[in-house]
Design an enzyme around this catalytic site. Structure first.
Site, PDB file in Angstrom:
ATOM      1  N   ASP A  86       0.822  -1.219   0.000  1.00  0.00           N
ATOM      2  CA  ASP A  86       0.000   0.000   0.000  1.00  0.00           C
ATOM      3  C   ASP A  86       0.849   1.260   0.000  1.00  0.00           C
ATOM      4  OD1 ASP A  86      -2.398  -1.371   0.056  1.00  0.00           O
ATOM      5  OD2 ASP A  86      -2.652  -1.226   2.237  1.00  0.00           O
ATOM      6  N   ASP A 133      -8.162   3.524  12.289  1.00  0.00           N
ATOM      7  CA  ASP A 133      -6.858   4.180  12.211  1.00  0.00           C
ATOM      8  C   ASP A 133      -6.896   5.477  11.410  1.00  0.00           C
ATOM      9  OD1 ASP A 133      -5.525   2.369  13.846  1.00  0.00           O
ATOM     10  OD2 ASP A 133      -5.208   0.967  12.198  1.00  0.00           O
ATOM     11  N   SER A 146      -4.448  -8.956   7.995  1.00  0.00           N
ATOM     12  CA  SER A 146      -3.987  -7.579   8.134  1.00  0.00           C
ATOM     13  C   SER A 146      -3.452  -7.437   9.556  1.00  0.00           C
ATOM     14  CB  SER A 146      -5.157  -6.613   7.895  1.00  0.00           C
ATOM     15  OG  SER A 146      -4.823  -5.348   8.412  1.00  0.00           O
TER      16      SER A 146
HETATM   17  N1  ARG Z   1      -9.086  -2.957  15.813  1.00  0.00           N
HETATM   18  C1  ARG Z   1      -7.863  -2.470  16.365  1.00  0.00           C
HETATM   19  C2  ARG Z   1      -7.947  -0.988  16.563  1.00  0.00           C
HETATM   20  O1  ARG Z   1      -8.736  -0.343  15.951  1.00  0.00           O
HETATM   21  C3  ARG Z   1      -6.669  -2.880  15.559  1.00  0.00           C
HETATM   22  C4  ARG Z   1      -6.503  -2.245  14.223  1.00  0.00           C
HETATM   23  C5  ARG Z   1      -5.384  -2.878  13.498  1.00  0.00           C
HETATM   24  N2  ARG Z   1      -4.987  -2.141  12.353  1.00  0.00           N
HETATM   25  C6  ARG Z   1      -4.528  -2.727  11.241  1.00  0.00           C
HETATM   26  N3  ARG Z   1      -4.155  -1.946  10.286  1.00  0.00           N
HETATM   27  N4  ARG Z   1      -4.484  -4.013  11.117  1.00  0.00           N
HETATM   28  O2  ARG Z   1      -7.208  -0.452  17.345  1.00  0.00           O
END
Ligand code: ARG
Length: 427
Positions: free
Chosen positions: A17, A126, A177
């Protein structure tokens, strides 16, 4: 192609990405791209990362080791609070984002950039954390999210990379992921999207299979000063190495696996698997020491605020006034949280088996059932109970006694219907 002076700082992980994003930001958005890779505990080869960023077309590639900053200023506050989102998630990913945002903003100012960019998709938390944090810290900066904007799927990204000569990592692609830092590893997608399916062994990387871990387990001792861990098994360690050691110790006994259906801020329920051996171990130890050294009222109010703190941080509001105020409260409670906690690590669990503190509110002469050393005034209990029970006695006398059955759950009308079994005929 590139307009001079139009700089963008891209948070760069080195994956497909963000490698494609370097090229895309340069050629589709006409930025000079400077990459920033931040080591929160998982960056193995900084030189390779920089090489890949430059190869993809970045004008400069920075790597920052932020492990110490991360633990001192983000992880330790969470530990002092006792924060867990929805009761289970120690917030590793959520704690990393505001630090990454801050470092992006700092570099943007040094480099005279007008934009920052990240590789988040449009479905997760995120993106919210980055965008909100950058807006709070540097409202003058534009945030660009190529992966959210470009409408390419994975195979199109691979084709884009091939067409433009972008080298992408040759390692076999993970079926999940993953985001990881010192405080935990977050795993999602792939077969995990079925919440009924047990996470396969390959979802885990930091923890031993509890069933295969040594049956005898091991005992670990954690020492705290001012609410923070300072030593493991008697050896004083700096914050980041302490967390690393705790991850290894607890991970070897299968401690720290968390399987959670979680509510994302964007309204989606999502199945998440976490590995957080240090977080689970240190949180259990810290809670045990708080139980010994904090009053019942402080414990109660602190737990209420911890839930609020966790929600704020999960939702990307690290840089909010409320988060800061709640953190200040938590810090104010920690002065006497000092001492040692012993835990037994065995086959997936970290069980507290002992705690001691020079600041303990636990008094043997009050707690003992042994007549010899007892200093508790037993007769005083009678008057206390009389006043404590006064409202209930008044209520029973005036309004009658409550009977069993008055607290049956109210079932929805359908469930209240008589159930007729096969062959029993109509009701
Ligand atoms: N669900 C978790 C959070 O929002 C983990 C997110 C993980 N991010 C990723 N890009 N795999 O904090």
């Amino acid at each position: 192609m590139t307009a001079p002076g139009r700089r963008c700082i891209l948070a760069y992980s080195g994956g497909l990405d963000t490698s494609v994003a370097v090229h895309w930001l340069t050629h589709e958005r006409h930025f000079e791209v400077v990459t920033l890779s931040i080591d929160l505990g998982e960056t193995r080869d900084p030189a390779a990362l920089q090489g890949r960023a430059l190869q993809a077309g970045a004008v400069a590639a920075h790597v920052i080791d932020a492990r110490d900053l991360f633990v001192r200023h983000f992880v330790w506050p969470a530990l002092m609070v006792g924060a867990r989102y929805q009761g289970v998630y120690p917030l590793a990913t959520a704690l990393g984002r505001p630090l990454i945002a801050r470092l992006l903003v700092e570099l943007a100012r040094e480099e005279g950039a007008t934009a920052v960019a990240h590789g988040c998709t449009g479905k997760g938390n995120d993106q919210v954390r980055f965008d909100v944090a950058v807006a709070a810290l540097a409202p003058e900066l534009t945030v660009v999210a190529p992966v959210r904007d470009w409408e390419m799927g994975r195979s199109e990204e691979i084709a884009y990379a091939a067409a433009h000569g972008i080298e992408v990592p040759v390692t076999r692609e993970s079926p999940y992921s993953i985001d990881a830092n010192l405080w935990g590893r977050s795993v999602e997608t792939g077969v995990l999207e079925d919440p009924w399916v047990e996470p396969p062994a390959d979802a885990y990387a930091w923890t031993a299979d509890p069933a295969a871990a040594p049956a005898a387990g091991a005992v670990v001792e954690v020492a705290f000063e001012g609410g923070l861990p300072v030593a493991l098994d008697g050896e004083r360690l700096e914050p980041a190495p302490l967390v690393e050691r705790a991850n290894a110790l607890a991970g070897a006994h299968g401690v720290g696996r968390i399987d959670h259906v979680e509510d994302r801020l964007v309204g989606i329920k999502s199945r998440e698997v976490y590995e957080a051996p240090a977080a689970v171990l240190l949180d259990a130890a810290h809670r045990a020491l708080e139980g010994l050294t904090l009053s019942r009222d402080v414990l109660r109010v602190k737990a209420l605020l911890a839930e609020e703190w966790a929600r704020l941080v999960y939702d990307g509001l690290w840089y909010s006034h409320l988060r800061q105020c709640l953190s200040a409260f938590a810090v104010a409670t920690q002065g006497h949280v000092a001492g040692e906690v012993r835990l037994r690590l065995a086959r997936g669990s970290a069980t507290v088996i002992g705690r001691r503190s020079p600041e303990a509110l636990y008094r043997p002469e009050l707690a003992t059932y042994d007549r010899a050393g007892d200093r508790f005034r037993h007769q005083a209990a009678e008057g206390f109970i009389s006043l404590f029970g006064l409202p209930l006695r008044t209520q029973a006398a005036v309004q009658g006694q409550l009977t069993e059955g008055s607290d049956r759950p109210l079932l929805p009308p359908r469930a209240q219907r008589r159930i007729v079994g096969p062959g029993s005929g109509p009701a």
